[in-house]
Design a protein around this motif. Sequence first.
Motif, PDB file in Angstrom:
ATOM      1  N   HIS A  90       0.861  -1.186   0.000  1.00  0.00           N
ATOM      2  CA  HIS A  90       0.000   0.000   0.000  1.00  0.00           C
ATOM      3  C   HIS A  90       0.897   1.235   0.000  1.00  0.00           C
ATOM      4  N   MET A  96      -4.158   8.028  -5.082  1.00  0.00           N
ATOM      5  CA  MET A  96      -4.534   7.050  -6.115  1.00  0.00           C
ATOM      6  C   MET A  96      -5.670   7.581  -7.001  1.00  0.00           C
ATOM      7  N   ASP A 103      -4.114   0.415  -4.907  1.00  0.00           N
ATOM      8  CA  ASP A 103      -4.049   0.857  -3.513  1.00  0.00           C
ATOM      9  C   ASP A 103      -3.500  -0.212  -2.565  1.00  0.00           C
ATOM     10  N   TRP A 123       0.472   4.045 -10.736  1.00  0.00           N
ATOM     11  CA  TRP A 123      -0.276   5.193 -10.222  1.00  0.00           C
ATOM     12  C   TRP A 123       0.419   6.474 -10.623  1.00  0.00           C
ATOM     13  N   HIS A 512      -7.807   5.714   3.386  1.00  0.00           N
ATOM     14  CA  HIS A 512      -7.181   5.535   2.077  1.00  0.00           C
ATOM     15  C   HIS A 512      -7.889   6.450   1.075  1.00  0.00           C
ATOM     16  N   TRP A 577     -12.179   1.953  -0.709  1.00  0.00           N
ATOM     17  CA  TRP A 577     -11.114   2.487   0.149  1.00  0.00           C
ATOM     18  C   TRP A 577     -11.280   1.984   1.570  1.00  0.00           C
TER      19      TRP A 577
END
Length: 616
Positions: A90, A96, A103, A123, A512, A577
């Motif tokens: 991660h 992202m 992710d 990314w 996230h 997320w």
Amino acid sequence: MVVLSLTQAWLWSNALLSLASALTLPSPNDLPKPKKYELTITWEKGAPDGVERDLFKINGQFPGPVLELTEGDSVEVHVKNKSPFNTTIHYHGIEMMGTPWSDGTPGLVQNHIQPGCDFLYKWKATQHGSYWYHSHTDLQIDDGLFGPIIIHPKPDTPNPYSLVTQDLVALDAIKSAEKHRYPLLLSDWRHTPSSQVWDIAEKSHIDLLCFDSILVNGKGKVDCLTSEQQAPLITRPQQTLLSRVNGSALSDKSCLPPNVLATLAEPGDLTPDPSVIPREIFNGCKATNAPLDVVKVVKSKNCDKEKWIMLDLIATFSMIQAQVSLDEIPLTIIAADGNYIEPKTAHSIPMVSGQRYTVIAKLEKPKKYTLRVSSTAEPQILFGSSVIDFQVEAEQQSPDPSVAYINERGANTTSDVVAFLPAQGKPFQAAPIPQAVDGTYKVVMRQAGATNHWALNTTPRPEYLDDALPLLLNPQPNVRNNYTATIPASQKWVDFIMLQPRSAPAHPVHFHGRHFYVIGQGQGAFNWTSTAQAAAALPGSFNLVNPPLRDTWSSLASQQGDTWLVVRRPNDNPGVWQVHCHIQSHLHGGMSMVLQEGVDALPPIPQEYRDPKCGA
Ligand SMILES: *[C@@H]1O[C@H](CO)[C@@H](O)[C@H](O)[C@H]1NC(C)=O
Ligand SMILES: *[C@@H]1O[C@H](CO)[C@@H](O)[C@H](O)[C@H]1NC(C)=O
Ligand SMILES: *[C@@H]1O[C@H](CO)[C@@H](O)[C@H](O)[C@H]1NC(C)=O
Ligand SMILES: *[C@@H]1O[C@H](CO)[C@@H](O)[C@H](O)[C@H]1NC(C)=O
Ligand SMILES: *[C@@H]1O[C@H](CO)[C@@H](O)[C@H](O)[C@H]1NC(C)=O
Ligand SMILES: [Cu+2]
């Protein structure tokens, strides 16, 4: 020609995408080349604090190598898992944009990278500042599976340096420090691998097992205190806990002993059993004298008029929170979690797991300065350090040890010492935040039936879901459970009201995807249904003008009663997320939930992520 960025392209629907490609996509020759990294993960012996154990290395080193990027870069990280464990990687704090599939969350966006397999993360560096990459599987952070990410700002990105100084020589020195910044990864470290620690926690139902040292960039030493040395460092809450068990004292690793930790269980919890904890987890401290991390800074006689340094402090802690300080040198904080702030100067900085601060400092007198990291967590007196070795060409370095601003508990050594308060970290050139939201979600952070079991929203997220078909590939907008929230794309801004009922430590809450504004925090019952009502009733507890912009923020401890935290966040980056506590044992103990955000407007998922192969 209009150059459509890859990120924008990914956000378009299929139909529009093909239209866009026909009209505006640049020819392959015009596309910027992605910055490529290869990270090979192994499980080997190492002795970061002088005591050998098994740990993760990345490309043969611990911590892993720095990913050094520039804002706007496209990035490809090719992870090769040559360890005997499942893993994922991660990118902490990286939003992202348009690439939710990279992710690194198992069961949310991908399956585990199994031993012998590869995975290619792609990314775009839409931000700048300091970040870190780390495993999102089990408790692998505790075994060293992490490394730093530094993203240099684009030359035309406005920076706050002129709020630090107007002096052109100093500004020039700061700009040059920015080009040669030093990441400092701060970790709490054990001699026992995380899987054994977790087994002990599961058997004993006690999750505050001792650490052995604090590392800076993977280096540290074991310090042992005598009971005479411990005595003046015992805090009042620690004393209160010790007094629950007659005749108890800190262990020789300076920890609250297991029979005291057992008193933290509440009625109805599984009964803690301190007797199953091996003695060496709490006792048997043996001091080491392993080498510390040294950052050597040299001021050359002719070309440097002033010497400034830029440090990226990265809290990779498993559990502790700590006060960080550089002896004799005030630190000017210019960014928090990668976001520029209006600079603030302080002598010490509190950090919780996952957070980052970028600081600058002017060095004058040649000397070896100690950087101190002192835990402020109750269970243990734990501290560590590293060295900034400042040399000036043709000058004698002072042999005197540097004088500390903070002690082994992070407390000020004199009344002049100023600690940074995170709520003061106001965004630099803050854009106005929306004053109203389209959705409000209340979540309850609580202990779930044992001192080592936790939930982010009432009910722990079951771990077997890590191995299920990733939700991103198979969104479940109609699912109804406490650990999944579905937020339709029509809700552009959303508030999360995080409630913390009685008696729990502070939790470093991490989202996230997009960062969040910390708009309110307080103590007491949260009796309102919306932020607007609460802010009207308690204006002093809210900031709707220039609130801190973060990806990790500490809730308030609730030992004295309920506490709450309100964060406001854009919902403009469709994906799945994770929101979780960054304390690794809490996360592994279930303190995690899933946001299905805008899954009614997901970008088309590239085939390579729908059907990943073992070897990329
Ligand atoms: C602890 O000691 C106090 C007196 O010093 C005594 O009143 C109390 O009962 C003791 N508690 C336990 C659990 O032994
Ligand atoms: C730390 O700061 C507080 C508040 O300024 C002060 O009261 C205290 O005396 C200081 N501690 C020491 C050891 O000087
Ligand atoms: C490793 O990951 C795979 C795929 O998610 C899963 O089937 C397997 O059970 C995992 N193994 C372990 C030991 O967790
Ligand atoms: C979900 O949370 C509510 C309280 O917020 C609780 O009453 C309910 O039992 C929980 N559901 C499950 C399935 O645990
Ligand atoms: C919230 O409600 C409880 C019970 O109704 C009440 O005791 C408490 O004072 C209220 N708290 C606030 C901050 O209004
Ligand atoms: Cu937590």
